[in-house]
Design an enzyme around this catalytic site. Structure first.
Site, PDB file in Angstrom:
ATOM      1  N   SER A  16      19.896  19.796  41.297  1.00 13.46           N
ATOM      2  CA  SER A  16      19.727  21.108  40.668  1.00 13.46           C
ATOM      3  C   SER A  16      20.052  21.171  39.189  1.00 13.46           C
ATOM      4  O   SER A  16      19.893  22.217  38.572  1.00 13.46           O
ATOM      5  CB  SER A  16      20.556  22.162  41.419  1.00 13.46           C
ATOM      6  OG  SER A  16      19.983  22.434  42.673  1.00 13.46           O
ATOM      7  N   LYS A  74      25.899  29.480  34.189  1.00  8.11           N
ATOM      8  CA  LYS A  74      25.215  29.674  35.471  1.00  8.11           C
ATOM      9  C   LYS A  74      26.022  30.636  36.341  1.00  8.11           C
ATOM     10  O   LYS A  74      27.250  30.516  36.435  1.00  8.11           O
ATOM     11  CB  LYS A  74      25.040  28.321  36.169  1.00  8.11           C
ATOM     12  CG  LYS A  74      24.221  28.375  37.457  1.00  8.11           C
ATOM     13  CD  LYS A  74      24.014  26.975  38.033  1.00  8.11           C
ATOM     14  CE  LYS A  74      23.194  27.012  39.321  1.00  8.11           C
ATOM     15  NZ  LYS A  74      22.955  25.659  39.867  1.00  8.11           N
ATOM     16  N   SER A 123      18.202  24.434  41.378  1.00 11.98           N
ATOM     17  CA  SER A 123      18.561  25.833  41.351  1.00 11.98           C
ATOM     18  C   SER A 123      18.918  26.342  39.957  1.00 11.98           C
ATOM     19  O   SER A 123      18.941  27.560  39.733  1.00 11.98           O
ATOM     20  CB  SER A 123      19.764  26.055  42.282  1.00 11.98           C
ATOM     21  OG  SER A 123      20.910  25.370  41.813  1.00 11.98           O
TER      22      SER A 123
END
Length: 493
Positions: free
Chosen positions: A183, A79, A159
Site C-alpha cells: 500500500s 494518512k 491503500s
C-alpha cells in the site's frame, strides 16, 4: 523563482535553513495548493492552521539560531490511519467518523518533533483495505494523471492513494503511508513517485489504526529517493509502546546515500515474469537491469520458488488479523453507534457494524472469521503461516547470492476508477509483486522508471535484506539518476 510547491523535502528543508524563504511562506503556498485541488479528494480533513503553527515555530527557532530538525519547515500530508491529537482520525470509515484521539501516534509525533507540519489527513481505502482508493467512505481519490486521449478518472493506487495523489499533484512535498501488502509501493508506482516500506518494526505501529498487525508498516512517500531517506530517518526509531518495534539505532540513511553499486549483485527472480504482466512493465524491468549494470552492479538470476503461493497466503493471513483487530469497533466506546428502537446489545453490535463498515471491509472480516473458525483454522490459517515461512526462507536463500532484488512494482499501470470494482480477485492481483516482501517483513521500495505508451507512470521495485534500507535506497538512487524521471501530470484540477 521556482514555485515553492515544486520543491521536495530536501530543497524546502535546506532553503528554510539557509533563509532563502521562510517556513511560513512554504506552508502558505502548500495550503493554497491543497485548497485549489479539492477535486482530487486527496484529503479527508485539511489542517492549514497546524501547518502554519509548525512553520512559525520553525521560523522562530531559526531566528534564535537553534537546530530546525531533519524535517524543519516541511509541511506534509498525514494518512488518515495515524492518530492525531484533536484532529479527526477515521481510517476512511464511517464507523470512526467524528473520532478525535486524545493522543498522537508515535510516527506523527516523531515528524512534528523533527520540524514537520501537517497539511491535513489524507484519504485512503477504508481501514487500508484496497488497491485503488475506491473503498473510502469519504469518496474515491482521483489520480492527478490521465491516460492519453481520455478524460477518465484514474486510480491513484491503494491503500495510500490520497498520499500518492497529493505528492504527485505537488500539493504536498511528502506524505506518510502504510504498507501491509503493497500500500505504499503500488500507489507510488501508479503516480510516478517514490515510496519505501522499511523493515517490519523499523517504524512504530503505536497509534496507527490496525489492519493486519504482523504486516502493517509505516513509511514515507515523496518525490525522490533522497526525500524518502530524510523522512524515514525522522519517522523511524525504537518505541517501547510497540512490542514489535526494533530496538536498533536509526542509521544515517541520507548521509550514506550512494549510487555507486560496484561490487553489488542484483537478483532477478525468474518467477516474476508472470503471465498477464503488461509488456511495457517487463520492458521497464529490462531497462532497470541495464541501469543497475551501468551503476556497477552485477545482475544475477535467482529463484523465489514459493512466489505463486504468496498472494493466496496473504489473503488468508491479513483478513484473519483484520477480523481480530476490527472486533473492537462495536459502537460501545467510540465512533458510530447505531441503536435501533428496542434493540439489545447484540442488535446494537450488528447494526453498528453493518452501517459502519464498507463492503470490502465486511468481505475481509468474513473471510478472516471463516479461516479462523473451528474446523478451518488448520486447513487455512495454519497452512498460510507455513507458506509465509517458506516465502521468507526463499528470500534468505536468495540473499546468499545477491545484495538486493529488482522486480516490477505492479503488473500493470494505473487503471480507470470503476474498472475492477466488480472483480475483487482482479483487484487483489495488483499486489502480486509487492505481497511477498511484506510477508517476509523486508524493506522494499518503488522508484519511478518511465511512462508507458498511454502516458502513465511505471515503477520498479527494489527489495533488500532485513534492516538494509540503505542498500534499497542506494539501488533506488542509481535507478533514479539513470531513469531521469521528471514527468509530471498535466494540471487539470
Amino acid at each position: 523563482m521556482t514555485s515553492l510547491t515544486e520543491l521536495g523535502v530536501k530543497p524546502i528543508r535546506d532553503g528554510v535553513a539557509a533563509g532563502t524563504f521562510t517556513a511560513r511562506e512554504v506552508a502558505e503556498a502548500f495550503n493554497a495548493a491543497v485548497a485549489e485541488a479539492a477535486v482530487l479528494n486527496a484529503f479527508i480533513v485539511t489542517t492549514p492552521d497546524h501547518a502554519l503553527a509548525a512553520a512559525d515555530a520553525v521560523d522562530a527557532k531559526r531566528a534564535r539560531g537553534e537546530d530546525l530538525g531533519k524535517m524543519g519547515g516541511v509541511p506534509i500530508g498525514m494518512k488518515d490511519l495515524f492518530a492525531t491529537r484533536g484532529v479527526q482520525t477515521t481510517a476512511a470509515s464511517h464507523i470512526l467518523e467524528g473520532f478525535k484521539p486524545e493522543y498522537e501516534s508515535t510516527v506523527s509525533q516523531n515528524l512534528w518533533d523533527a520540524g514537520a507540519g501537517m497539511l491535513g489527513k489524507l484519504n485512503l481505502d477504508q481501514f487500508a483495505m484496497g488497491s485503488s482508493n475506491e473503498t473510502s467512505y469519504f469518496g474515491n481519490v482521483s489520480s492527478p494523471w490521465k491516460k492519453s486521449g481520455t478524460n477518465a478518472a484514474m486510480s491513484p493506487g491503494g491503500s495510500s492513494g490520497g498520499s500518492s495523489a497529493a505528492v504527485a499533484a505537488r500539493i504536498a512535498p511528502a506524505a506518510t503511508g502504510t504498507d501491509t501488502g503493497g500500500s505504499i509501493r503500488q500507489p507510488a508506482a501508479f503516480t510516478g513517485i517514490c515510496g519505501i516500506k522499511p523493515t517490519y518494526g523499523r517504524c512504530s505501529r503505536w497509534g496507527v489504526v490496525a489492519f493486519a498487525s504482523s504486516l502493517d508498516q509505516a513509511g514515507p512517500m515523496a518525490r525522490s529517493v533522497e526525500d524518502c531517506a530524510i523522512m524515514l530517518e525522522a519517522m523511524a526509531g525504537f518505541d517501547p509502546k510497540d512490542s514489535t518495534s526494533l530496538d536498533m539505532p536509526v542509521p544515517n540513511w541520507e548521509a550514506d546515500l550512494s549510487a555507486d553499486l560496484r561490487g553489488k549483485k542484483i537478483g532477478i527472480p525468474r518467477e516474476y515474469r508472470m503471465e498477464g504482466t503488461d509488456a511495457e512493465v517487463l520492458a521497464s524491468w529490462d531497462r532497470g537491469m541495464e541501469w543497475l549494470r551501468d551503476a556497477g552492479a552485477e545482475v544475477v538470476d535467482i529463484s523465489l520458488p514459493h512466489t505463486k503461493y504468496a498472494l493466496p497466503a496473504y489473503y488468508i493471513v491479513a483478513p484473519a488479523e483484520a477480523s481480530s483487530n476490527l472486533a473492537r469497533y462495536d459502537g460501545v466506546r467510540y465512533g458510530l453507534r447505531d441503536l435501533p428502537d428496542g434493540a439489545g446489545l447484540q442488535d446494537m453490535y450488528a447494526a453498528t457494524r453493518a452501517a459502519g463498515f464498507g463492503d470490502e471491509v465486511k468481505r475481509r472480516i468474513l473471510m478472516g472469521t471463516y479461516v479462523l473458525s473451528a474446523g478451518f483454522y488448520d486447513a487455512y490459517y495454519t497452512q498460510a503461516q507455513k507458506v509465509r515461512a517458506l516465502v521468507s526462507r526463499d528470500y534468505a536463500e536468495a540473499f546468499t547470492q545477491c545484495d538486493v532484488i529488482l522486480a516490477p512494482t505492479t503488473p500493470t499501470a494505473s487503471f480507470p476508477l470503476g474498472e475492477k470494482t466488480d472483480d475483487p480477485l482482479a483487484m487483489y492481483l495488483n499486489d502480486v509483486f509487492s505481497v511477498p516482501a511484506s510477508l517476509a517483513g523486508l524493506p522494499a521500495m518503488s522508484v519511478p522508471a518511465m511512462l508507458n505508451g498511454d502516458g502513465l507512470p511505471l515503477g520498479l521495485q527494489i527489495v533488500g535484506r532485513p534492516f538494509d534500507e540503505q542498500g534499497v535506497l542506494n539501488a533506488g538512487l542509481a535507478i533514479q539518476q539513470r531513469a531521469n524521471f521528471n514527468a509530471q501530470p498535466e494540471k487539470w484540477w
